[in-house]
Design a protein around this motif. Sequence first.
Motif, PDB file in Angstrom:
ATOM      1  N   ASP A 111       0.911  -1.268  -0.038  1.00  0.00           N
ATOM      2  CA  ASP A 111       0.076  -0.192  -0.040  1.00  0.00           C
ATOM      3  C   ASP A 111       0.917   1.507   0.067  1.00  0.00           C
ATOM      4  OD1 ASP A 111      -1.946   2.037   0.334  1.00  0.00           O
ATOM      5  OD2 ASP A 111      -2.574   1.307   2.320  1.00  0.00           O
ATOM      6  N   ARG A 112       1.271   1.686  -1.259  1.00  0.00           N
ATOM      7  CA  ARG A 112       2.181   2.723  -1.368  1.00  0.00           C
ATOM      8  C   ARG A 112       1.461   4.008  -0.799  1.00  0.00           C
ATOM      9  NH1 ARG A 112       5.086   2.420  -6.839  1.00  0.00           N
ATOM     10  NH2 ARG A 112       4.603   0.032  -7.058  1.00  0.00           N
ATOM     11  N   SER A 113       0.023   4.481  -0.646  1.00  0.00           N
ATOM     12  CA  SER A 113      -0.348   5.559  -0.333  1.00  0.00           C
ATOM     13  C   SER A 113       0.011   6.007   0.978  1.00  0.00           C
ATOM     14  CB  SER A 113      -2.065   5.377  -0.349  1.00  0.00           C
ATOM     15  OG  SER A 113      -2.268   4.478   0.722  1.00  0.00           O
ATOM     16  N   ARG A 114       0.715   4.920   1.890  1.00  0.00           N
ATOM     17  CA  ARG A 114       1.009   5.261   2.960  1.00  0.00           C
ATOM     18  C   ARG A 114       2.341   5.855   3.297  1.00  0.00           C
ATOM     19  NH1 ARG A 114      -1.251   0.643   7.553  1.00  0.00           N
ATOM     20  NH2 ARG A 114      -0.833   2.327   8.866  1.00  0.00           N
ATOM     21  N   PHE A 115       3.129   5.882   1.979  1.00  0.00           N
ATOM     22  CA  PHE A 115       4.559   6.377   2.101  1.00  0.00           C
ATOM     23  C   PHE A 115       4.348   7.804   1.758  1.00  0.00           C
ATOM     24  CE2 PHE A 115       5.692   2.014   0.234  1.00  0.00           C
ATOM     25  CZ  PHE A 115       6.304   1.658   1.452  1.00  0.00           C
ATOM     26  N   SER A 116       5.613   8.447   2.181  1.00  0.00           N
ATOM     27  CA  SER A 116       5.688  10.042   1.689  1.00  0.00           C
ATOM     28  C   SER A 116       5.658  10.358   0.248  1.00  0.00           C
ATOM     29  CB  SER A 116       7.152  10.516   2.431  1.00  0.00           C
ATOM     30  OG  SER A 116       8.002  10.070   1.932  1.00  0.00           O
ATOM     31  N   GLN A 117       5.315  11.216  -0.216  1.00  0.00           N
ATOM     32  CA  GLN A 117       5.308  11.533  -1.499  1.00  0.00           C
ATOM     33  C   GLN A 117       6.607  11.284  -1.989  1.00  0.00           C
ATOM     34  OE1 GLN A 117       2.374  12.091  -3.227  1.00  0.00           O
ATOM     35  NE2 GLN A 117       3.900  11.671  -5.016  1.00  0.00           N
ATOM     36  N   ARG A 118       7.698  11.664  -1.455  1.00  0.00           N
ATOM     37  CA  ARG A 118       8.970  11.779  -1.882  1.00  0.00           C
ATOM     38  C   ARG A 118       9.482  10.210  -2.043  1.00  0.00           C
ATOM     39  NH1 ARG A 118      14.222  13.029   1.598  1.00  0.00           N
ATOM     40  NH2 ARG A 118      15.505  13.055  -0.096  1.00  0.00           N
ATOM     41  N   LEU A 119       9.071   9.339  -1.153  1.00  0.00           N
ATOM     42  CA  LEU A 119       9.337   8.193  -1.116  1.00  0.00           C
ATOM     43  C   LEU A 119       8.547   7.533  -2.453  1.00  0.00           C
ATOM     44  CD1 LEU A 119      10.928   5.668  -0.185  1.00  0.00           C
ATOM     45  CD2 LEU A 119       9.426   5.356   1.521  1.00  0.00           C
ATOM     46  N   GLN A 120       7.226   7.853  -2.655  1.00  0.00           N
ATOM     47  CA  GLN A 120       6.555   7.213  -3.716  1.00  0.00           C
ATOM     48  C   GLN A 120       7.024   7.726  -5.108  1.00  0.00           C
ATOM     49  OE1 GLN A 120       2.195   7.812  -3.669  1.00  0.00           O
ATOM     50  NE2 GLN A 120       2.451   8.041  -1.418  1.00  0.00           N
ATOM     51  N   ASP A 121       7.725   9.016  -5.199  1.00  0.00           N
ATOM     52  CA  ASP A 121       8.446   9.247  -6.172  1.00  0.00           C
ATOM     53  C   ASP A 121       9.524   8.591  -6.598  1.00  0.00           C
ATOM     54  OD1 ASP A 121       6.431  11.044  -6.539  1.00  0.00           O
ATOM     55  OD2 ASP A 121       7.604  12.739  -5.909  1.00  0.00           O
ATOM     56  N   GLU A 122      10.462   8.230  -5.535  1.00  0.00           N
ATOM     57  CA  GLU A 122      11.635   7.464  -5.714  1.00  0.00           C
ATOM     58  C   GLU A 122      11.448   6.099  -6.115  1.00  0.00           C
ATOM     59  OE1 GLU A 122      15.523   8.273  -5.931  1.00  0.00           O
ATOM     60  OE2 GLU A 122      14.391   9.656  -4.859  1.00  0.00           O
ATOM     61  N   ILE A 123      10.411   5.548  -5.418  1.00  0.00           N
ATOM     62  CA  ILE A 123       9.986   4.147  -6.024  1.00  0.00           C
ATOM     63  C   ILE A 123       9.757   4.027  -7.280  1.00  0.00           C
ATOM     64  CG2 ILE A 123       8.179   2.155  -5.657  1.00  0.00           C
ATOM     65  CD1 ILE A 123       8.019   3.175  -2.728  1.00  0.00           C
ATOM     66  N   ALA A 124       8.846   4.989  -7.827  1.00  0.00           N
ATOM     67  CA  ALA A 124       8.244   4.908  -9.124  1.00  0.00           C
ATOM     68  C   ALA A 124       9.491   5.402 -10.060  1.00  0.00           C
ATOM     69  CB  ALA A 124       7.014   6.113  -9.587  1.00  0.00           C
ATOM     70  N   ALA A 125      10.421   6.132  -9.862  1.00  0.00           N
ATOM     71  CA  ALA A 125      11.577   6.123 -10.621  1.00  0.00           C
ATOM     72  C   ALA A 125      12.636   5.096 -10.738  1.00  0.00           C
ATOM     73  CB  ALA A 125      12.564   7.375  -9.932  1.00  0.00           C
ATOM     74  N   ALA A 126      12.780   4.154  -9.682  1.00  0.00           N
ATOM     75  CA  ALA A 126      13.531   3.189  -9.599  1.00  0.00           C
ATOM     76  C   ALA A 126      12.791   2.033 -10.444  1.00  0.00           C
ATOM     77  CB  ALA A 126      13.619   2.739  -8.206  1.00  0.00           C
ATOM     78  N   GLU A 127      11.412   1.858 -10.274  1.00  0.00           N
ATOM     79  CA  GLU A 127      10.834   0.962 -11.207  1.00  0.00           C
ATOM     80  C   GLU A 127      10.651   1.317 -12.654  1.00  0.00           C
ATOM     81  OE1 GLU A 127       7.320  -0.614  -8.306  1.00  0.00           O
ATOM     82  OE2 GLU A 127       6.955   1.252  -9.347  1.00  0.00           O
ATOM     83  N   GLU A 128      10.745   2.472 -13.099  1.00  0.00           N
ATOM     84  CA  GLU A 128      10.915   2.953 -14.299  1.00  0.00           C
ATOM     85  C   GLU A 128      12.138   2.793 -14.853  1.00  0.00           C
ATOM     86  OE1 GLU A 128       8.689   6.581 -15.018  1.00  0.00           O
ATOM     87  OE2 GLU A 128      10.067   7.100 -16.689  1.00  0.00           O
ATOM     88  N   LEU A 129      13.319   3.117 -14.065  1.00  0.00           N
ATOM     89  CA  LEU A 129      14.845   2.809 -14.552  1.00  0.00           C
ATOM     90  C   LEU A 129      15.037   1.405 -14.883  1.00  0.00           C
ATOM     91  CD1 LEU A 129      16.718   5.521 -12.525  1.00  0.00           C
ATOM     92  CD2 LEU A 129      16.849   5.200 -14.950  1.00  0.00           C
ATOM     93  N   THR A 130      14.353   0.629 -14.082  1.00  0.00           N
ATOM     94  CA  THR A 130      14.852  -0.881 -14.325  1.00  0.00           C
ATOM     95  C   THR A 130      13.738  -2.011 -15.124  1.00  0.00           C
ATOM     96  OG1 THR A 130      13.666  -1.567 -12.206  1.00  0.00           O
ATOM     97  CG2 THR A 130      16.115  -0.964 -12.008  1.00  0.00           C
ATOM     98  N   ALA A 131      12.697  -0.889 -15.472  1.00  0.00           N
ATOM     99  CA  ALA A 131      11.486  -1.602 -16.121  1.00  0.00           C
ATOM    100  C   ALA A 131      12.042  -2.413 -17.307  1.00  0.00           C
ATOM    101  CB  ALA A 131      10.620  -0.608 -16.603  1.00  0.00           C
ATOM    102  N   GLY A 132      12.911  -2.139 -18.249  1.00  0.00           N
ATOM    103  CA  GLY A 132      13.303  -2.854 -19.342  1.00  0.00           C
ATOM    104  C   GLY A 132      14.208  -4.076 -19.125  1.00  0.00           C
ATOM    105  N   ASN A 133      14.549  -4.105 -17.610  1.00  0.00           N
ATOM    106  CA  ASN A 133      15.635  -5.428 -17.255  1.00  0.00           C
ATOM    107  C   ASN A 133      15.095  -6.514 -17.383  1.00  0.00           C
ATOM    108  OD1 ASN A 133      17.612  -3.153 -16.976  1.00  0.00           O
ATOM    109  ND2 ASN A 133      17.563  -3.434 -14.916  1.00  0.00           N
ATOM    110  N   THR A 134      15.945  -7.352 -18.060  1.00  0.00           N
ATOM    111  CA  THR A 134      15.250  -8.927 -18.434  1.00  0.00           C
ATOM    112  C   THR A 134      15.900  -9.941 -17.625  1.00  0.00           C
ATOM    113  OG1 THR A 134      17.020  -9.216 -19.826  1.00  0.00           O
ATOM    114  CG2 THR A 134      14.818  -8.243 -20.767  1.00  0.00           C
TER     115      THR A 134
END
Length: 255
Positions: A111-134
């Motif tokens: 449940d990411r809604s409980r994280f701070s906005q900053r942490l939510q943004d950092e998670i989204a960024a890490a997911e995006e950066l690694t999304a193409g990894n196989t």
Amino acid sequence: MSGDQNRETIVWPEVLPQHVAIVMDGNGRWAQARSLPRHAGHREGVQSARVVTEACGRLGIKALTLFAFSSENWQRPASEVSLLMELFLRALQRETSRLVRNNIRLRLIGDRSRFSQRLQDEIAAAEELTAGNTGLQLTVAASYGGRWDLTQATAAIAREVQAGRLTPEEITPECINRYLSTADLPDPDLLIRTGGERRISNFLLWQFAYTEFYFTDVLWPDFRAPELAQAFADYARRQRRLGRTAEQVERLQRA
Ligand code: IPE
Ligand code: IPE
Ligand code: MG
């Protein structure tokens, strides 16, 4: 790192699990045993997470799901919670480039809604950066609970039925799977829990239906490549019958 030093001498079994789930428990006790504050244990635990993740990646394991913070862990003292969030944020910032280098795809369930906005943004960024990894699919379960997951899946299914896009007859186990946060992962083959407790603590309740459980007294900060190899060796000796008889399984294996 002790795990890396010993890497050459470790014998990995031939049969490996495809999806490994881990309850990373015992950080606090590791620190207490050294008269250190609990956060020193959490910090050392991050090193174990890195060693184990990279070992799984090298071994060609498909998926690793790490239980980092449960729905119930929000009830810990505010100072410990905020320290864990800070550590999580820093680990994301520091480790993402390593994940990219190692072809590891990171995703968070919980449940990411409980994280701070900053942490939510950092998670989204890490997911995006690694999304193409196989390579290895690394899933971090944080602010996660098996009951939360089943509840959000049930609510999503109810909305589909209400909107007329799904009928009650279409609600099968496969359908439920598609609404869980682990939708694109196979069920775990092996659960490892460190720290001596023998319980699930609200981790993957539905997904563990036929998972093999391995419990060890080793505290998470001490769990490195040799301990992982031991868990895998234990797993390799098990016979997974999935409800069948031993004879049936052996016949299927010979075929
Ligand atoms: C696991 O270690 C990490 C989290 C739950 C965040 P603990 O903090 O539960 O360590 P112990 O069980 O108190 O030793
Ligand atoms: C389980 O550890 C959750 C994580 C490791 C993230 P806990 O320390 O919270 O579990 P209990 O309270 O001993 O069941
Ligand atoms: Mg604990």
